[in-house]
Design a protein around this motif. Structure first.
Motif, PDB file in Angstrom:
ATOM      1  N   ALA A   9      49.859  44.882  42.406  1.00  0.00           N
ATOM      2  CA  ALA A   9      49.047  45.264  43.554  1.00  0.00           C
ATOM      3  C   ALA A   9      48.249  46.528  43.262  1.00  0.00           C
ATOM      4  O   ALA A   9      47.052  46.600  43.573  1.00  0.00           O
ATOM      5  CB  ALA A   9      49.933  45.462  44.778  1.00  0.00           C
ATOM      6  N   VAL A  10      48.861  47.509  42.653  1.00  0.00           N
ATOM      7  CA  VAL A  10      48.165  48.761  42.344  1.00  0.00           C
ATOM      8  C   VAL A  10      47.052  48.530  41.333  1.00  0.00           C
ATOM      9  O   VAL A  10      45.941  49.036  41.488  1.00  0.00           O
ATOM     10  CB  VAL A  10      49.169  49.823  41.834  1.00  0.00           C
ATOM     11  N   ILE A  11      47.332  47.741  40.313  1.00  0.00           N
ATOM     12  CA  ILE A  11      46.309  47.448  39.309  1.00  0.00           C
ATOM     13  C   ILE A  11      45.123  46.720  39.942  1.00  0.00           C
ATOM     14  O   ILE A  11      43.962  47.040  39.659  1.00  0.00           O
ATOM     15  CB  ILE A  11      46.907  46.623  38.148  1.00  0.00           C
ATOM     16  N   LEU A  12      45.404  45.755  40.822  1.00  0.00           N
ATOM     17  CA  LEU A  12      44.317  45.017  41.455  1.00  0.00           C
ATOM     18  C   LEU A  12      43.518  45.896  42.416  1.00  0.00           C
ATOM     19  O   LEU A  12      42.292  45.772  42.502  1.00  0.00           O
ATOM     20  CB  LEU A  12      44.875  43.798  42.184  1.00  0.00           C
ATOM     21  N   ILE A  13      44.177  46.796  43.114  1.00  0.00           N
ATOM     22  CA  ILE A  13      43.462  47.700  44.014  1.00  0.00           C
ATOM     23  C   ILE A  13      42.578  48.657  43.219  1.00  0.00           C
ATOM     24  O   ILE A  13      41.434  48.921  43.598  1.00  0.00           O
ATOM     25  CB  ILE A  13      44.454  48.463  44.919  1.00  0.00           C
ATOM     26  N   ILE A  14      43.084  49.154  42.102  1.00  0.00           N
ATOM     27  CA  ILE A  14      42.268  50.026  41.254  1.00  0.00           C
ATOM     28  C   ILE A  14      41.066  49.255  40.710  1.00  0.00           C
ATOM     29  O   ILE A  14      39.945  49.758  40.694  1.00  0.00           O
ATOM     30  CB  ILE A  14      43.115  50.620  40.112  1.00  0.00           C
ATOM     31  N   GLY A  15      41.289  48.018  40.279  1.00  0.00           N
ATOM     32  CA  GLY A  15      40.191  47.189  39.805  1.00  0.00           C
ATOM     33  C   GLY A  15      39.160  46.934  40.889  1.00  0.00           C
ATOM     34  O   GLY A  15      37.954  46.953  40.641  1.00  0.00           O
ATOM     35  N   TRP A  16      39.639  46.735  42.110  1.00  0.00           N
ATOM     36  CA  TRP A  16      38.732  46.524  43.238  1.00  0.00           C
ATOM     37  C   TRP A  16      37.896  47.772  43.485  1.00  0.00           C
ATOM     38  O   TRP A  16      36.689  47.698  43.679  1.00  0.00           O
ATOM     39  CB  TRP A  16      39.534  46.156  44.487  1.00  0.00           C
ATOM     40  N   VAL A  20      33.857  47.939  43.270  1.00  0.00           N
ATOM     41  CA  VAL A  20      33.016  48.236  44.427  1.00  0.00           C
ATOM     42  C   VAL A  20      31.982  49.292  44.054  1.00  0.00           C
ATOM     43  O   VAL A  20      30.821  49.190  44.427  1.00  0.00           O
ATOM     44  CB  VAL A  20      33.885  48.708  45.617  1.00  0.00           C
ATOM     45  N   PHE A  21      32.404  50.293  43.303  1.00  0.00           N
ATOM     46  CA  PHE A  21      31.469  51.350  42.925  1.00  0.00           C
ATOM     47  C   PHE A  21      30.517  50.907  41.819  1.00  0.00           C
ATOM     48  O   PHE A  21      29.442  51.462  41.676  1.00  0.00           O
ATOM     49  CB  PHE A  21      32.232  52.607  42.514  1.00  0.00           C
ATOM     50  N   ALA A  22      30.892  49.910  41.048  1.00  0.00           N
ATOM     51  CA  ALA A  22      30.042  49.454  39.952  1.00  0.00           C
ATOM     52  C   ALA A  22      29.089  48.335  40.402  1.00  0.00           C
ATOM     53  O   ALA A  22      28.147  48.014  39.696  1.00  0.00           O
ATOM     54  CB  ALA A  22      30.895  48.956  38.791  1.00  0.00           C
ATOM     55  N   TYR A  23      29.329  47.723  41.554  1.00  0.00           N
ATOM     56  CA  TYR A  23      28.509  46.631  42.085  1.00  0.00           C
ATOM     57  C   TYR A  23      28.380  45.450  41.123  1.00  0.00           C
ATOM     58  O   TYR A  23      27.318  44.855  40.981  1.00  0.00           O
ATOM     59  CB  TYR A  23      27.101  47.124  42.437  1.00  0.00           C
ATOM     60  N   SER A  24      29.472  45.116  40.449  1.00  0.00           N
ATOM     61  CA  SER A  24      29.421  43.964  39.562  1.00  0.00           C
ATOM     62  C   SER A  24      30.472  42.947  39.980  1.00  0.00           C
ATOM     63  O   SER A  24      31.594  43.321  40.320  1.00  0.00           O
ATOM     64  CB  SER A  24      29.643  44.388  38.110  1.00  0.00           C
ATOM     65  N   ALA A  25      30.132  41.681  39.954  1.00  0.00           N
ATOM     66  CA  ALA A  25      31.043  40.593  40.296  1.00  0.00           C
ATOM     67  C   ALA A  25      31.673  40.810  41.668  1.00  0.00           C
ATOM     68  O   ALA A  25      32.878  40.806  41.823  1.00  0.00           O
ATOM     69  CB  ALA A  25      32.108  40.425  39.219  1.00  0.00           C
ATOM     70  N   LEU A  28      34.372  38.345  42.970  1.00  0.00           N
ATOM     71  CA  LEU A  28      35.631  38.487  42.245  1.00  0.00           C
ATOM     72  C   LEU A  28      36.379  39.736  42.693  1.00  0.00           C
ATOM     73  O   LEU A  28      37.593  39.726  42.838  1.00  0.00           O
ATOM     74  CB  LEU A  28      35.369  38.542  40.739  1.00  0.00           C
ATOM     75  N   ILE A  29      35.648  40.794  42.963  1.00  0.00           N
ATOM     76  CA  ILE A  29      36.266  42.059  43.362  1.00  0.00           C
ATOM     77  C   ILE A  29      36.979  41.888  44.700  1.00  0.00           C
ATOM     78  O   ILE A  29      38.104  42.356  44.881  1.00  0.00           O
ATOM     79  CB  ILE A  29      35.203  43.177  43.447  1.00  0.00           C
ATOM     80  N   HIS A  30      36.371  41.207  45.639  1.00  0.00           N
ATOM     81  CA  HIS A  30      37.012  41.005  46.932  1.00  0.00           C
ATOM     82  C   HIS A  30      38.217  40.066  46.813  1.00  0.00           C
ATOM     83  O   HIS A  30      39.203  40.241  47.524  1.00  0.00           O
ATOM     84  CB  HIS A  30      36.009  40.501  47.961  1.00  0.00           C
ATOM     85  N   ALA A  31      38.143  39.121  45.908  1.00  0.00           N
ATOM     86  CA  ALA A  31      39.290  38.253  45.662  1.00  0.00           C
ATOM     87  C   ALA A  31      40.461  39.064  45.104  1.00  0.00           C
ATOM     88  O   ALA A  31      41.615  38.843  45.479  1.00  0.00           O
ATOM     89  CB  ALA A  31      38.906  37.134  44.704  1.00  0.00           C
ATOM     90  N   LEU A  32      40.183  40.027  44.232  1.00  0.00           N
ATOM     91  CA  LEU A  32      41.233  40.897  43.699  1.00  0.00           C
ATOM     92  C   LEU A  32      41.887  41.704  44.807  1.00  0.00           C
ATOM     93  O   LEU A  32      43.111  41.876  44.825  1.00  0.00           O
ATOM     94  CB  LEU A  32      40.661  41.847  42.645  1.00  0.00           C
ATOM     95  N   LEU A  33      41.095  42.185  45.749  1.00  0.00           N
ATOM     96  CA  LEU A  33      41.653  42.951  46.862  1.00  0.00           C
ATOM     97  C   LEU A  33      42.572  42.083  47.712  1.00  0.00           C
ATOM     98  O   LEU A  33      43.667  42.507  48.095  1.00  0.00           O
ATOM     99  CB  LEU A  33      40.538  43.539  47.724  1.00  0.00           C
ATOM    100  N   VAL A  34      42.159  40.873  47.993  1.00  0.00           N
ATOM    101  CA  VAL A  34      42.978  39.962  48.796  1.00  0.00           C
ATOM    102  C   VAL A  34      44.290  39.657  48.076  1.00  0.00           C
ATOM    103  O   VAL A  34      45.362  39.675  48.685  1.00  0.00           O
ATOM    104  CB  VAL A  34      42.195  38.663  49.104  1.00  0.00           C
TER     105      VAL A  34
END
Length: 52
Positions: A9-16, A20-25, A28-34
């Motif tokens: 969960a922590v790794i996925l939140i950090i990736g999210w 979000v700040f990089a505006y890429s994919a 996919l980023i929102h799927a990682l948050l979910v």
């Protein structure tokens, strides 16, 4: 097993957050948050049911 869910969960939140700040994919980023939220909730539910 619970600590593994928290680590994921922590790794996925950090990736999210990075995504979000990089505006890429963005999709996919929102799927990682979910997925991170679901993993966190499963950890809480499993911990609560083990205490009963």
């Amino acid at each position: 097993m619970r600590s593994l869910l928290y680590i994921v969960a922590v790794i996925l939140i950090i990736g999210w957050a990075i995504g979000v700040f990089a505006y890429s994919a963005t999709g996919l980023i929102h799927a990682l948050l979910v997925i991170a939220i679901i993993a966190f909730l499963l950890g809480i539910i499993n911990r609560g049911s083990a205490a009963i």
